[in-house]
Motif scaffolding. Sequence first.
Motif, PDB file in Angstrom:
ATOM      1  N   GLU A  96      35.882  33.108  25.876  1.00 39.54           N
ATOM      2  CA  GLU A  96      36.651  32.264  26.925  1.00 39.54           C
ATOM      3  C   GLU A  96      37.644  32.600  27.520  1.00 39.54           C
ATOM      4  OE1 GLU A  96      38.023  27.541  27.028  1.00 39.54           O
ATOM      5  OE2 GLU A  96      37.331  28.125  25.133  1.00 39.54           O
ATOM      6  N   HIS A  97      38.595  33.382  26.868  1.00 43.42           N
ATOM      7  CA  HIS A  97      39.812  33.753  27.176  1.00 43.42           C
ATOM      8  C   HIS A  97      39.918  35.478  27.353  1.00 43.42           C
ATOM      9  CE1 HIS A  97      40.646  29.840  25.081  1.00 43.42           C
ATOM     10  NE2 HIS A  97      41.471  29.696  26.203  1.00 43.42           N
ATOM     11  N   THR A  98      38.671  35.943  27.678  1.00 41.98           N
ATOM     12  CA  THR A  98      38.720  37.526  27.851  1.00 41.98           C
ATOM     13  C   THR A  98      38.222  37.741  29.259  1.00 41.98           C
ATOM     14  OG1 THR A  98      38.621  37.808  25.397  1.00 41.98           O
ATOM     15  CG2 THR A  98      37.980  39.670  26.885  1.00 41.98           C
ATOM     16  N   PHE A  99      39.002  38.381  29.919  1.00 40.57           N
ATOM     17  CA  PHE A  99      38.795  38.590  31.509  1.00 40.57           C
ATOM     18  C   PHE A  99      38.931  40.358  31.576  1.00 40.57           C
ATOM     19  CE2 PHE A  99      40.890  34.213  33.010  1.00 40.57           C
ATOM     20  CZ  PHE A  99      39.851  33.524  32.054  1.00 40.57           C
ATOM     21  N   ILE A 100      38.361  40.400  32.673  1.00 41.73           N
ATOM     22  CA  ILE A 100      38.396  42.085  32.909  1.00 41.73           C
ATOM     23  C   ILE A 100      38.346  42.183  34.611  1.00 41.73           C
ATOM     24  CG2 ILE A 100      35.939  42.541  33.054  1.00 41.73           C
ATOM     25  CD1 ILE A 100      36.615  45.238  31.763  1.00 41.73           C
ATOM     26  N   ALA A 101      39.072  43.018  35.105  1.00 43.15           N
ATOM     27  CA  ALA A 101      39.311  43.226  36.516  1.00 43.15           C
ATOM     28  C   ALA A 101      39.370  44.581  36.768  1.00 43.15           C
ATOM     29  CB  ALA A 101      40.254  42.290  36.947  1.00 43.15           C
ATOM     30  N   GLY A 102      38.944  45.291  37.814  1.00 41.68           N
ATOM     31  CA  GLY A 102      39.085  46.525  38.518  1.00 41.68           C
ATOM     32  C   GLY A 102      38.682  46.436  39.945  1.00 41.68           C
ATOM     33  N   SER A 103      39.243  47.828  40.531  1.00 44.78           N
ATOM     34  CA  SER A 103      38.826  48.267  41.839  1.00 44.78           C
ATOM     35  C   SER A 103      37.977  49.474  41.795  1.00 44.78           C
ATOM     36  CB  SER A 103      39.927  48.164  42.643  1.00 44.78           C
ATOM     37  OG  SER A 103      40.978  49.000  42.129  1.00 44.78           O
ATOM     38  N   SER A 104      37.193  49.644  42.911  1.00 41.20           N
ATOM     39  CA  SER A 104      36.388  50.905  42.909  1.00 41.20           C
ATOM     40  C   SER A 104      35.407  51.084  41.850  1.00 41.20           C
ATOM     41  CB  SER A 104      37.299  51.955  43.485  1.00 41.20           C
ATOM     42  OG  SER A 104      36.641  53.243  44.043  1.00 41.20           O
ATOM     43  N   MET A 105      35.736  52.214  41.128  1.00 35.90           N
ATOM     44  CA  MET A 105      34.902  52.312  39.961  1.00 35.90           C
ATOM     45  C   MET A 105      35.022  51.766  39.119  1.00 35.90           C
ATOM     46  SD  MET A 105      32.253  54.112  39.010  1.00 35.90           S
ATOM     47  CE  MET A 105      31.986  55.368  39.895  1.00 35.90           C
ATOM     48  N   GLY A 106      36.595  51.123  38.763  1.00 36.51           N
ATOM     49  CA  GLY A 106      37.056  50.083  37.843  1.00 36.51           C
ATOM     50  C   GLY A 106      36.125  48.854  38.202  1.00 36.51           C
ATOM     51  N   GLY A 107      35.997  48.478  39.416  1.00 37.80           N
ATOM     52  CA  GLY A 107      35.265  47.220  39.899  1.00 37.80           C
ATOM     53  C   GLY A 107      33.861  47.197  39.413  1.00 37.80           C
ATOM     54  N   LEU A 108      33.182  48.482  39.409  1.00 31.56           N
ATOM     55  CA  LEU A 108      31.788  48.446  39.006  1.00 31.56           C
ATOM     56  C   LEU A 108      31.751  48.263  37.479  1.00 31.56           C
ATOM     57  CD1 LEU A 108      29.025  49.321  39.708  1.00 31.56           C
ATOM     58  CD2 LEU A 108      29.490  51.647  39.264  1.00 31.56           C
TER      59      LEU A 108
ATOM     60  N   ALA B 238      35.178  38.041  35.381  1.00 26.54           N
ATOM     61  CA  ALA B 238      35.516  39.323  35.852  1.00 26.54           C
ATOM     62  C   ALA B 238      35.920  39.366  37.575  1.00 26.54           C
ATOM     63  CB  ALA B 238      34.516  40.391  35.702  1.00 26.54           C
ATOM     64  N   ALA B 239      36.674  40.297  37.557  1.00 26.65           N
ATOM     65  CA  ALA B 239      36.885  40.478  39.132  1.00 26.65           C
ATOM     66  C   ALA B 239      36.625  42.024  39.464  1.00 26.65           C
ATOM     67  CB  ALA B 239      38.595  40.289  39.525  1.00 26.65           C
ATOM     68  N   ALA B 240      35.610  42.102  40.361  1.00 31.07           N
ATOM     69  CA  ALA B 240      35.269  43.231  40.942  1.00 31.07           C
ATOM     70  C   ALA B 240      35.685  43.503  42.484  1.00 31.07           C
ATOM     71  CB  ALA B 240      33.846  43.540  40.693  1.00 31.07           C
ATOM     72  N   LEU B 241      36.787  44.177  42.737  1.00 32.43           N
ATOM     73  CA  LEU B 241      37.291  44.528  43.877  1.00 32.43           C
ATOM     74  C   LEU B 241      36.560  45.714  44.524  1.00 32.43           C
ATOM     75  CD1 LEU B 241      39.227  42.761  42.169  1.00 32.43           C
ATOM     76  CD2 LEU B 241      40.751  43.233  44.368  1.00 32.43           C
ATOM     77  N   SER B 242      35.968  45.889  45.774  1.00 37.22           N
ATOM     78  CA  SER B 242      35.430  46.860  46.096  1.00 37.22           C
ATOM     79  C   SER B 242      34.675  47.645  45.300  1.00 37.22           C
ATOM     80  CB  SER B 242      36.588  47.791  46.714  1.00 37.22           C
ATOM     81  OG  SER B 242      37.108  47.223  47.858  1.00 37.22           O
ATOM     82  N   PRO B 243      33.739  47.180  44.509  1.00 32.07           N
ATOM     83  CA  PRO B 243      33.129  47.848  43.296  1.00 32.07           C
ATOM     84  C   PRO B 243      32.114  49.015  44.097  1.00 32.07           C
ATOM     85  CG  PRO B 243      32.045  45.644  43.847  1.00 32.07           C
ATOM     86  CD  PRO B 243      33.343  45.897  44.609  1.00 32.07           C
ATOM     87  N   SER B 244      32.007  49.996  43.231  1.00 33.26           N
ATOM     88  CA  SER B 244      31.247  51.254  43.599  1.00 33.26           C
ATOM     89  C   SER B 244      29.843  51.012  43.519  1.00 33.26           C
ATOM     90  CB  SER B 244      31.792  52.566  43.169  1.00 33.26           C
ATOM     91  OG  SER B 244      33.093  52.748  43.338  1.00 33.26           O
ATOM     92  N   LEU B 245      29.214  50.044  44.151  1.00 36.12           N
ATOM     93  CA  LEU B 245      27.865  49.852  44.082  1.00 36.12           C
ATOM     94  C   LEU B 245      26.922  50.632  44.312  1.00 36.12           C
ATOM     95  CD1 LEU B 245      27.907  45.873  45.588  1.00 36.12           C
ATOM     96  CD2 LEU B 245      28.042  46.433  43.314  1.00 36.12           C
ATOM     97  N   TRP B 246      27.308  51.472  45.288  1.00 39.40           N
ATOM     98  CA  TRP B 246      26.357  52.520  45.756  1.00 39.40           C
ATOM     99  C   TRP B 246      26.041  53.670  44.680  1.00 39.40           C
ATOM    100  CZ3 TRP B 246      28.962  57.065  44.765  1.00 39.40           C
ATOM    101  CH2 TRP B 246      30.562  56.971  44.842  1.00 39.40           C
ATOM    102  N   VAL B 247      26.715  53.675  43.663  1.00 39.52           N
ATOM    103  CA  VAL B 247      26.780  54.667  42.401  1.00 39.52           C
ATOM    104  C   VAL B 247      25.132  54.598  42.290  1.00 39.52           C
ATOM    105  CG1 VAL B 247      27.102  55.388  40.148  1.00 39.52           C
ATOM    106  CG2 VAL B 247      28.908  54.955  41.859  1.00 39.52           C
TER     107      VAL B 247
END
Length: 142
Positions: free
Chosen positions: A23-35, A51-60
């Motif tokens: 309940e209290h454990t979150f993760i966030a990242g951008s680009s490959m970190g978003g993925l 989780a927060a996925a900013l500009s996740p590298s979905l194309w991978v």
Amino acid sequence: MDWMVHTFKKEIDHRYRTLPNREHTFIAGSSMGGLMSLYALLEYSQYFSRAAALSPSLWVDMDGLSKMIKRANLPSDTVLYMDYGEKELANHKDMLRAFGRITAKLMKKGILLESRIIPGGTHCEASWEKQIPFFMDALLYS
């Protein structure tokens, strides 16, 4: 991610006064970190609730990601913030359509999802920094 949850998180929870449960454990990242943040939420949902996925590298690997979403067993209290910058959509072929497909698949899982296209947003730290109030609001609102 195995190292992250079984070694790193375990050490952090041991050394510091944390609330170590899901309940209290979150993760966030951008680009490959978003993925990777999206991956963590899908494959390690027993550890991460938000989780927060900013500009996740979905194309991978769109096909692999689609299959992962389909088989994911996500509790209904799972929260995901995911965004993409308007100006970065042209960086990969059909990214707007791909982002929409992934968003739709995630919505079918019944999780709490905030998905945004950022007006004028680009693939850089300065753009992601401006999203902090938005993703923090999404992750902390309950």
